[in-house]
Design a protein around this motif. Sequence first.
Motif, PDB file in Angstrom:
ATOM      1  N   ASP A 210      -7.579 -15.605 -10.204  1.00 20.40           N
ATOM      2  CA  ASP A 210      -6.301 -15.980  -9.581  1.00 20.40           C
ATOM      3  C   ASP A 210      -5.458 -14.763  -9.176  1.00 20.40           C
ATOM      4  O   ASP A 210      -4.353 -14.929  -8.649  1.00 20.40           O
ATOM      5  CB  ASP A 210      -5.484 -16.851 -10.553  1.00 20.40           C
ATOM      6  N   ARG A 211      -5.955 -13.576  -9.448  1.00 18.72           N
ATOM      7  CA  ARG A 211      -5.280 -12.311  -9.097  1.00 18.72           C
ATOM      8  C   ARG A 211      -3.917 -12.161  -9.763  1.00 18.72           C
ATOM      9  O   ARG A 211      -2.969 -11.629  -9.187  1.00 18.72           O
ATOM     10  CB  ARG A 211      -5.142 -12.168  -7.580  1.00 18.72           C
ATOM     11  N   THR A 212      -3.820 -12.639 -10.998  1.00 19.85           N
ATOM     12  CA  THR A 212      -2.577 -12.459 -11.745  1.00 19.85           C
ATOM     13  C   THR A 212      -2.642 -11.244 -12.663  1.00 19.85           C
ATOM     14  O   THR A 212      -1.637 -10.882 -13.283  1.00 19.85           O
ATOM     15  CB  THR A 212      -2.262 -13.716 -12.586  1.00 19.85           C
ATOM     16  N   VAL A 213      -3.806 -10.624 -12.764  1.00 18.93           N
ATOM     17  CA  VAL A 213      -3.957  -9.392 -13.545  1.00 18.93           C
ATOM     18  C   VAL A 213      -3.461  -8.224 -12.694  1.00 18.93           C
ATOM     19  O   VAL A 213      -3.815  -8.100 -11.523  1.00 18.93           O
ATOM     20  CB  VAL A 213      -5.424  -9.165 -13.942  1.00 18.93           C
ATOM     21  N   LYS A 214      -2.633  -7.378 -13.281  1.00 17.58           N
ATOM     22  CA  LYS A 214      -2.152  -6.197 -12.576  1.00 17.58           C
ATOM     23  C   LYS A 214      -2.927  -4.977 -13.066  1.00 17.58           C
ATOM     24  O   LYS A 214      -2.948  -4.683 -14.262  1.00 17.58           O
ATOM     25  CB  LYS A 214      -0.656  -5.982 -12.805  1.00 17.58           C
ATOM     26  N   LYS A 215      -3.568  -4.281 -12.138  1.00 14.51           N
ATOM     27  CA  LYS A 215      -4.359  -3.095 -12.479  1.00 14.51           C
ATOM     28  C   LYS A 215      -3.778  -1.873 -11.775  1.00 14.51           C
ATOM     29  O   LYS A 215      -3.472  -1.927 -10.585  1.00 14.51           O
ATOM     30  CB  LYS A 215      -5.814  -3.292 -12.040  1.00 14.51           C
ATOM     31  N   GLU A 216      -3.614  -0.800 -12.520  1.00 16.36           N
ATOM     32  CA  GLU A 216      -3.100   0.446 -11.955  1.00 16.36           C
ATOM     33  C   GLU A 216      -4.084   1.571 -12.240  1.00 16.36           C
ATOM     34  O   GLU A 216      -4.469   1.791 -13.390  1.00 16.36           O
ATOM     35  CB  GLU A 216      -1.740   0.798 -12.560  1.00 16.36           C
ATOM     36  N   TYR A 217      -4.482   2.272 -11.187  1.00 14.37           N
ATOM     37  CA  TYR A 217      -5.399   3.397 -11.298  1.00 14.37           C
ATOM     38  C   TYR A 217      -4.688   4.684 -10.881  1.00 14.37           C
ATOM     39  O   TYR A 217      -3.778   4.662 -10.044  1.00 14.37           O
ATOM     40  CB  TYR A 217      -6.609   3.207 -10.376  1.00 14.37           C
ATOM     41  N   LEU A 218      -5.120   5.789 -11.450  1.00 14.43           N
ATOM     42  CA  LEU A 218      -4.683   7.108 -11.009  1.00 14.43           C
ATOM     43  C   LEU A 218      -5.888   7.808 -10.391  1.00 14.43           C
ATOM     44  O   LEU A 218      -6.997   7.726 -10.921  1.00 14.43           O
ATOM     45  CB  LEU A 218      -4.145   7.933 -12.172  1.00 14.43           C
ATOM     46  N   ALA A 219      -5.657   8.507  -9.281  1.00 15.72           N
ATOM     47  CA  ALA A 219      -6.745   9.210  -8.610  1.00 15.72           C
ATOM     48  C   ALA A 219      -6.231  10.509  -8.017  1.00 15.72           C
ATOM     49  O   ALA A 219      -5.094  10.588  -7.544  1.00 15.72           O
ATOM     50  CB  ALA A 219      -7.344   8.334  -7.507  1.00 15.72           C
ATOM     51  N   ILE A 220      -7.083  11.522  -8.053  1.00 11.02           N
ATOM     52  CA  ILE A 220      -6.822  12.742  -7.292  1.00 11.02           C
ATOM     53  C   ILE A 220      -7.602  12.608  -5.995  1.00 11.02           C
ATOM     54  O   ILE A 220      -8.813  12.349  -6.010  1.00 11.02           O
ATOM     55  CB  ILE A 220      -7.262  14.006  -8.049  1.00 11.02           C
ATOM     56  N   VAL A 221      -6.914  12.762  -4.880  1.00 10.18           N
ATOM     57  CA  VAL A 221      -7.562  12.593  -3.581  1.00 10.18           C
ATOM     58  C   VAL A 221      -7.476  13.890  -2.782  1.00 10.18           C
ATOM     59  O   VAL A 221      -6.647  14.760  -3.059  1.00 10.18           O
ATOM     60  CB  VAL A 221      -6.916  11.437  -2.778  1.00 10.18           C
ATOM     61  N   SER A 222      -8.335  13.992  -1.808  1.00 13.82           N
ATOM     62  CA  SER A 222      -8.320  15.148  -0.916  1.00 13.82           C
ATOM     63  C   SER A 222      -7.194  15.002   0.099  1.00 13.82           C
ATOM     64  O   SER A 222      -6.946  13.909   0.613  1.00 13.82           O
ATOM     65  CB  SER A 222      -9.661  15.263  -0.191  1.00 13.82           C
TER      66      SER A 222
END
Length: 350
Positions: free
Chosen positions: A181-193
Amino acid sequence: MTAASRSDDGEYSSGQPAGEGHSIKVPTECAGQRLDAFLASELSHLSRVQIRRGIDAGECLVDGRVRKPSFKLSGEESLDLQLSAPAPTGPEPEPIDLDILYEDDHLAVVNKPAGMVVHPAKGHWAGTLASALAFRFQNLSSVGGETRPGIVHRLDRDTSGVIVVAKTDVAHRHLAKQFQDRTVKKEYLAIVSGRPDRDRDQVDFPIGPHPSKREKMALNADHPDSRQAQTFYEVLERYPGFSTVRAEPKTGRTHQIRLHMLHAGHAILCDKLYGGRSQLTMGDLRSIVRVKHLQDKTADEVVLLDRQALHAHRITITHPDSGEIQTFEAPIAPDIAAMQSLLREIAKAR
């Protein structure tokens, strides 16, 4: 006879289980029989399906040559059968240390290290999160199947961070519905170019199978198997040549953040599938940022990062029993944190 293999230290290997080998001389009176039928009668402990699969896979040689299951024997042939082991029905419990962030009777939350595969698959039978969980916990949900006890969602092998595990089937179904149902909140950290021009943006582009490489996914709006995908991202820090971003996937497609950041023009650092670089050395960094104070400080061959700089930082769910909204956070992985510190040092030197 069942084959067994030992590792270099004398212990039995805990990798993919060994198969079995047989050398058989075909009697003259068996002339005219099909190859698969003959082997099925000789090896009654194996099913005809197993035997046919082995022959089709080239695991049976007739006088040194690969033949089809329907091959008619003439007698006196020498058969060399080396069947691969069947895939295990479940993960083998292994005493692997786990960083448990939270645990109760219904679920556990783990900080998965980079390099750990979540569940057993071809080429990755040992050392998985599922094997570690099977050793650590007496009870895990069975909803995901025998090879995925407790596994509700997954992270890529080289992505570190927070992952939720279900201990009961009731908890598993409740959590799975939240993901659906897309009620989970996910947060990612990334180093990008690179350095994104916008402080925040959203990428909305369908993801589907890659047309030629099975291990990859692709941004493809026209493929019939492509599915809608959205990722919001925000720039947290900018450095010379790189940035740290926070990414929130609104959907959960395979390799979604990696593909969407590539689409935005800022591939995740050391993403060997999509970024064109599998590692970053000090020499690489010097050539990219050209900062004087890095000269002669560390050898060029020193590896600074050797996996995609992507970390599952936070996840927010509704507890399957209490109904409470809970957020769990995994500390930034040491290799990513060290890379950030070095990039901050470079930014200050500018």
